[in-house]
Design an enzyme around this catalytic site. Sequence first.
Site, PDB file in Angstrom:
ATOM      1  N   SER A 153       2.939  -3.475   8.805  1.00  0.00           N
ATOM      2  CA  SER A 153       3.076  -3.967  10.173  1.00  0.00           C
ATOM      3  C   SER A 153       4.371  -4.747  10.292  1.00  0.00           C
ATOM      4  CB  SER A 153       1.865  -4.822  10.578  1.00  0.00           C
ATOM      5  OG  SER A 153       1.678  -5.849   9.652  1.00  0.00           O
ATOM      6  N   SER A 181       0.823  -1.213   0.000  1.00  0.00           N
ATOM      7  CA  SER A 181       0.000   0.000   0.000  1.00  0.00           C
ATOM      8  C   SER A 181       0.858   1.265   0.000  1.00  0.00           C
ATOM      9  CB  SER A 181      -0.895   0.041   1.244  1.00  0.00           C
ATOM     10  OG  SER A 181      -1.783  -1.034   1.236  1.00  0.00           O
ATOM     11  N   GLU A 186      -3.711 -13.585   1.736  1.00  0.00           N
ATOM     12  CA  GLU A 186      -3.918 -12.725   2.900  1.00  0.00           C
ATOM     13  C   GLU A 186      -5.375 -12.800   3.353  1.00  0.00           C
ATOM     14  OE1 GLU A 186      -3.741  -8.466   2.301  1.00  0.00           O
ATOM     15  OE2 GLU A 186      -3.156  -8.158   4.387  1.00  0.00           O
TER      16      GLU A 186
END
Lengths: 392, 357
Positions: free
Chosen positions: A146, A114, A229
């Site tokens: 993350s 992203s 995912e």
Amino acid sequence: MSAADLEHLAARLLAAHPPASTDRLDFLRAQYDAGLAWVGKPVGRGGLGLTVSDQVVVDAALRAAGAPDNDPAANSIGLGMAAPTLLRYGTPDQVDRFLPPLWTGEEIWCQLFSEPGAGSDLANVSTSATLDGDTWVVNGQKVWTSGAQNARFAILVARTDPSAFKHAGLTYFVCPMDDPGVDVRPLRQITGEAEFNEVFLTDVRIPDSLRIGAVGQGWEVATATLNNERVAIGGGGAPRESGMIGVVAQAWRSHPERRRPVLHDRLMRLWIDAEVARLAAERVRRRPAHVTPGPGDSAAKVTFARIAQQLTALEVELLGDDGMRYDDWTMRRPERVSFTGRGPGYRYLRAKGNSIEGGTSEVLLNLIAERVLGLPAEHRPDKGIPWNESAR
Amino acid sequence: MERERTMTATAESTALAETVRRMLERVAPATSLVHEDGLDALLRRVDAALDDEIGLAGLLVPESQGGLGGELSDAATVATELGRACAPSRFVTATVLAGPLLADVGHAGPFGAACLVVPWGTAPGELLPRLVVVDGLVSGSVRSVAGVGDGPLVLPVTVDGETAVAIVSADAPGVGLAPVTSLDTTRPLTDVTLDGVAVQVLATGRRAVDALDAGLERAAVALAAEQVGLASWCLSTTVDHVQQRRQFGRLLGSFQALKHRLATLWIEVDSASVAAEAAATTTSDRAVLASAAQSMCSEVALHAAEECIQMLGGIGMTWEHPAHLYLKRALVDLNALGTPEQHRRRLATLVDLPPAG
């Protein structure tokens, strides 16, 4: 292979490497070499080519004997996303190099997909990669990463040809996170903590040997990653009443004074939804290893997000006065994230991300409508023109 | 081994589904459903084809009692196709519910199109027999019974204050059968009156209670499967329609408002099928999964039928298009064998989530 056969293999591993007297990493490496790391994966790749659900037998046998685990929560991106992508699109050399330390947790992975300008419209990434000899030079900004502060490697999508059509100009890389051009900065979120990071990439150098798939094949590779995912986020394999429903059911049981008829019916609806979602995840886990995740698996993720959000809202309402308190707004960088961790306020706020991360529910509904039901695609003004000529 | 068994079972179930589906396309095409005069004859033709042609009579009766000894999952497979076709049939009320119930209480058969005389809204575990046997005779009435035909009537009764199962022939003296104008014309309802009818008591006490509960629970599972079939038809009919119908120069299916509703509905139907399948295949967890499936499948079926009517636009409001039959069946089946809320309450007790107060 029967459960007894798997138990036999586990017993052989335990006999050759008694957990009590074996170094943790040595045991994990031996487990990988024995094909008992993830039996759903191919032989020679830590697996035995069985179904994903067969792993339960192995894990139970190893746990009972006090064997260490690979702390999967600390490397969920690596295990859930990087690994299946490497297996499908990586060269044998790449898989040999990356997979064993990925599985044992010696090397943590993160995801650089992203960007500020590429969220739902992921194919719009503008981070560039240009070839300098046999090395790619990468510049750009990534977000919602993350675990970046702990990661040794990242899976990265970058634009290698800005004059190609949007989806055709992308290439997929493994990015070493120790490159001096990688700058990781925490990104504080509505829960008060910084689970994610912004990652600034300035002249990061990636050897061409770390390219996954062909130049221009990045979108296809990334799509495979994202399908995994969604399965990972919506996935399961857990007993009844695990996850958020377990937390809220327990709150109901321990607060008889707060029970109200309307809340009870809402709880029972969500209990059923959660149980059926669990059964659906079981169905996915029983699928043969060669079946790859597809658009239909997005349903699990949409459902998971809805149930988590409705359950956490129900819990806050159920708790009344106690629902008005929050445990701690202190900024911190958690090592691992549990959607069910901390207090009810945290759970409610964190669940808001469930319908955004890994594909918003709206985008996934489009995906189901178009790929499963065959309905017409959305109007796309950016289609069929070079990426660098589209309105961005 | 386990996997091989599962795969064989899946293949057999697919073959059974195809056989039933082809039969229904031939015997009970959607166009035949909207002629209400012929529904009774249609029901007989469908059940004759199921029982004799496909050979499903006695499907759930043990082989030792002259049945086929089939599994509830086989019945669920058939029920799904009946729901998809919105076909009138006594399969659920006779083959799934009353026939094996008679076998459970030791009746020797033949079971025919047996019918359990309870209101069609009776939930498993909530059956309180109101018919009392006095000196071997029963008087009283039961409203809105589904599945009444010429087969034997199975009566939940009390004898000396104990629950019992009794049987009487539908044409016995004193039995009155009054057809009701049903909201769901594909599943006729009947008011049954008994005026000093001599009945034969088959079982009393625990055995009777267990057989009645198990029967209603089996039927609830089969009904959930039926609702999945019904919902699937509504979804695919709606998707087909929005792929063809144009307004404002666009296919209806290109509007994101409709795409999202249909994708959401697809997720719901998929979940409902998981719930129904789990309830039909479990051997250890039937009560929990049956009520979970009834709660979910009832609501999903009605939602699917309502979305179908809305997205079909004016066509869905006509008598000529069969969508209204699916809507009516879904609406009645919301209450059939217990409302979704009743099943959630039953479930709450089973999983230790007690209600308020």
